[in-house]
Scaffold this active site. Structure first.
Site, PDB file in Angstrom:
ATOM      1  N   SER A 238       0.865  -1.189   0.000  1.00 17.80           N
ATOM      2  CA  SER A 238       0.000   0.000   0.000  1.00 17.80           C
ATOM      3  C   SER A 238       0.897   1.233   0.000  1.00 17.80           C
ATOM      4  O   SER A 238       2.037   1.184   0.503  1.00 17.80           O
ATOM      5  CB  SER A 238      -0.876   0.035   1.262  1.00 17.80           C
TER       6      SER A 238
ATOM      7  N   TYR B 268      -1.164  -0.740  10.694  1.00 18.58           N
ATOM      8  CA  TYR B 268      -1.479  -1.069   9.285  1.00 18.58           C
ATOM      9  C   TYR B 268      -0.346  -0.596   8.378  1.00 18.58           C
ATOM     10  O   TYR B 268       0.127  -1.353   7.517  1.00 18.58           O
ATOM     11  CB  TYR B 268      -2.812  -0.436   8.872  1.00 18.58           C
TER      12      TYR B 268
HETATM   13  P1  NAP Z   1     -11.482  -6.610   0.567  1.00 17.39           P
HETATM   14  O1  NAP Z   1     -12.383  -6.202  -0.535  1.00 17.39           O
HETATM   15  O2  NAP Z   1     -11.961  -6.471   1.976  1.00 17.39           O
HETATM   16  O3  NAP Z   1     -10.998  -8.113   0.309  1.00 17.39           O
HETATM   17  C1  NAP Z   1     -10.144  -8.738   1.243  1.00 17.39           C
HETATM   18  C2  NAP Z   1      -9.913 -10.167   0.827  1.00 17.39           C
HETATM   19  O4  NAP Z   1      -9.050 -10.774   1.797  1.00 17.39           O
HETATM   20  C3  NAP Z   1     -11.200 -10.973   0.786  1.00 17.39           C
HETATM   21  O5  NAP Z   1     -11.164 -11.853  -0.305  1.00 17.39           O
HETATM   22  C4  NAP Z   1     -11.166 -11.747   2.097  1.00 17.39           C
HETATM   23  O6  NAP Z   1     -11.830 -12.999   1.909  1.00 17.39           O
HETATM   24  C5  NAP Z   1      -9.668 -11.948   2.278  1.00 17.39           C
HETATM   25  N1  NAP Z   1      -9.358 -12.179   3.681  1.00 17.39           N
HETATM   26  C6  NAP Z   1      -9.539 -11.331   4.733  1.00 17.39           C
HETATM   27  N2  NAP Z   1      -9.215 -11.946   5.875  1.00 17.39           N
HETATM   28  C7  NAP Z   1      -8.845 -13.210   5.549  1.00 17.39           C
HETATM   29  C8  NAP Z   1      -8.425 -14.337   6.298  1.00 17.39           C
HETATM   30  N3  NAP Z   1      -8.356 -14.318   7.650  1.00 17.39           N
HETATM   31  N4  NAP Z   1      -8.117 -15.477   5.638  1.00 17.39           N
HETATM   32  C9  NAP Z   1      -8.211 -15.531   4.287  1.00 17.39           C
HETATM   33  N5  NAP Z   1      -8.597 -14.509   3.526  1.00 17.39           N
HETATM   34  C10 NAP Z   1      -8.912 -13.349   4.154  1.00 17.39           C
HETATM   35  O7  NAP Z   1     -10.123  -5.789   0.529  1.00 17.39           O
HETATM   36  P2  NAP Z   1      -9.186  -5.288  -0.677  1.00 17.39           P
HETATM   37  O8  NAP Z   1      -9.203  -3.803  -0.651  1.00 17.39           O
HETATM   38  O9  NAP Z   1      -9.446  -5.999  -1.931  1.00 17.39           O
HETATM   39  O10 NAP Z   1      -7.777  -5.714  -0.070  1.00 17.39           O
HETATM   40  C11 NAP Z   1      -6.846  -6.541  -0.748  1.00 17.39           C
HETATM   41  C12 NAP Z   1      -5.442  -6.086  -0.364  1.00 17.39           C
HETATM   42  O11 NAP Z   1      -5.230  -4.757  -0.841  1.00 17.39           O
HETATM   43  C13 NAP Z   1      -5.187  -6.043   1.142  1.00 17.39           C
HETATM   44  O12 NAP Z   1      -3.903  -6.574   1.414  1.00 17.39           O
HETATM   45  C14 NAP Z   1      -5.223  -4.561   1.464  1.00 17.39           C
HETATM   46  O13 NAP Z   1      -4.467  -4.241   2.599  1.00 17.39           O
HETATM   47  C15 NAP Z   1      -4.633  -3.984   0.185  1.00 17.39           C
HETATM   48  N6  NAP Z   1      -4.929  -2.571  -0.048  1.00 17.39           N
HETATM   49  C16 NAP Z   1      -6.212  -2.130  -0.190  1.00 17.39           C
HETATM   50  C17 NAP Z   1      -6.444  -0.780  -0.386  1.00 17.39           C
HETATM   51  C18 NAP Z   1      -7.839  -0.216  -0.553  1.00 17.39           C
HETATM   52  O14 NAP Z   1      -7.995   1.022  -0.453  1.00 17.39           O
HETATM   53  N7  NAP Z   1      -8.845  -1.043  -0.811  1.00 17.39           N
HETATM   54  C19 NAP Z   1      -5.364   0.133  -0.453  1.00 17.39           C
HETATM   55  C20 NAP Z   1      -4.077  -0.363  -0.306  1.00 17.39           C
HETATM   56  C21 NAP Z   1      -3.869  -1.710  -0.120  1.00 17.39           C
HETATM   57  P3  NAP Z   1     -12.751 -13.785   2.984  1.00 17.39           P
HETATM   58  O15 NAP Z   1     -13.483 -12.769   3.803  1.00 17.39           O
HETATM   59  O16 NAP Z   1     -13.628 -14.638   2.112  1.00 17.39           O
HETATM   60  O17 NAP Z   1     -11.785 -14.604   3.781  1.00 17.39           O
END
Ligand code: NAP
Length: 265
Positions: free
Chosen positions: A142, A155
């Site tokens: 990130s 975080y």
């Molecule tokens: P999201 O829509 O909340 O999706 C998160 C994913 O991670 C889901 O598929 C969830 O699946 C899985 N997950 C969460 N806890 C888990 C666990 N205990 N075991 C296995 N799987 C788990 O979030 P996203 O924004 O796509 O995030 C993806 C990545 O991008 C993360 O690493 C996040 O930190 C990073 N990121 C996001 C942003 C943003 O603004 N969205 C910015 C920078 C970085 P289940 O619930 O089915 O397990």
């Protein structure tokens, strides 16, 4: 066994957001998929849809990445399945409130998903792919890796870990044929904010990227061979200046005497 000539992409956190979008884009490219997350029903619906649309093989692997035994099962598959050519180390959770107000047990859960599992799978992939002389790793970090004084200390630190780990894997495994990329999204429209009890609608729209744009840009950066991809950053020279400054510290970071300003003889 994969039947794609590109092999199989193992994607963690594939049930939603960035991971589900990688699944879509990689299926379109012709990768077979191994989709990892907790929500098996959601993964199966995505696997069925993508295999029907793109003629690829898509398999569901249910795992809770806060559970170290389950992480080890994913690691075992990663090490033993020779069809796996790409790891997208994406699963992660966000912060609920400020660091000073947050529940410290929740922060340790965050470290399990964002750091412990990412390290286990990333290093296992690096070791496995380096032995084979080929394979790719995409780690989702990130931009907060660069924002230590803002947002949320724990975080931010998990994401700085992912960036640092990726750069180290590149240095060590890159010469052995392993392609590595850290992706640094800014604010991206996914469920991550709602899952942590917040709302993306409270954030300035001019700072929020659509998830399809984010993943398409990140894959363009991957194709261009970038080790660090910051999809929002207009001028790559700004990041190169940071890298140059960081490397300039190198010769002075370990001497046998403290610097003179500390007054130690
Ligand atoms: P999201 O829509 O909340 O999706 C998160 C994913 O991670 C889901 O598929 C969830 O699946 C899985 N997950 C969460 N806890 C888990 C666990 N205990 N075991 C296995 N799987 C788990 O979030 P996203 O924004 O796509 O995030 C993806 C990545 O991008 C993360 O690493 C996040 O930190 C990073 N990121 C996001 C942003 C943003 O603004 N969205 C910015 C920078 C970085 P289940 O619930 O089915 O397990």
């Amino acid at each position: 066994m994969s039947h794609s000539s590109l092999g199989t992409a193992l994607i963690t956190g594939a049930s939603a957001g960035i991971g589900a979008t990688y699944a879509d884009r990689l299926a379109k490219r012709g990768y077979d998929l191994l989709l990892v997350a907790r929500d098996a029903a959601r993964l199966k619906a995505l696997a069925d849809k993508l295999s029907a649309a793109h003629g690829i093989k898509a398999e569901v692997f249910q795992a809770d990445l806060t559970n170290r035994d389950e992480v080890r099962k994913v690691e075992k598959r990663l090490r033993e399945d020779e069809a796996i050519t790409l790891l997208v180390n994406n699963a992660g959770i966000g912060s609920k409130t400020t660091m000073l107000e947050d529940d410290i047990d929740y922060l340790e859960t965050m470290i399990e998903v964002n750091v412990v599992a990412v390290n286990r799978l990333g290093v296992a992939a690096a070791q496995t792919f380096a032995k084979r002389g080929k394979g790719s790793i995409i780690n989702i970090a990130s931009v907060v890796a660069f924002l230590a004084e803002r947002f949320h200390g724990t975080y931010n630190a998990t994401k700085a870990f992912v960036l640092n780990l990726t750069q180290s894997i590149h240095a060590e495994a890159g010469p052995k044929g392993v392609k590595v990329q850290a992706v640094l999204p800014g604010l991206t429209r996914t469920e991550i904010f709602e899952r942590a009890g917040n709302s993306i609608d409270q954030l300035p729209p001019s700072m929020v990227m659509e998830v399809t744009d984010l993943v398409d840009a990140a894959l363009a950066g991957f194709d261009q061979g970038e080790v660090v991809t910051i999809p929002s950053l207009p001028d790559p020279a700004d990041y190169e200046a940071l890298t140059t400054a960081r490397h300039a510290l190198g010769p002075n970071l370990s001497h046998n005497k403290p610097a003179s300003r500390y007054g130690v003889a």
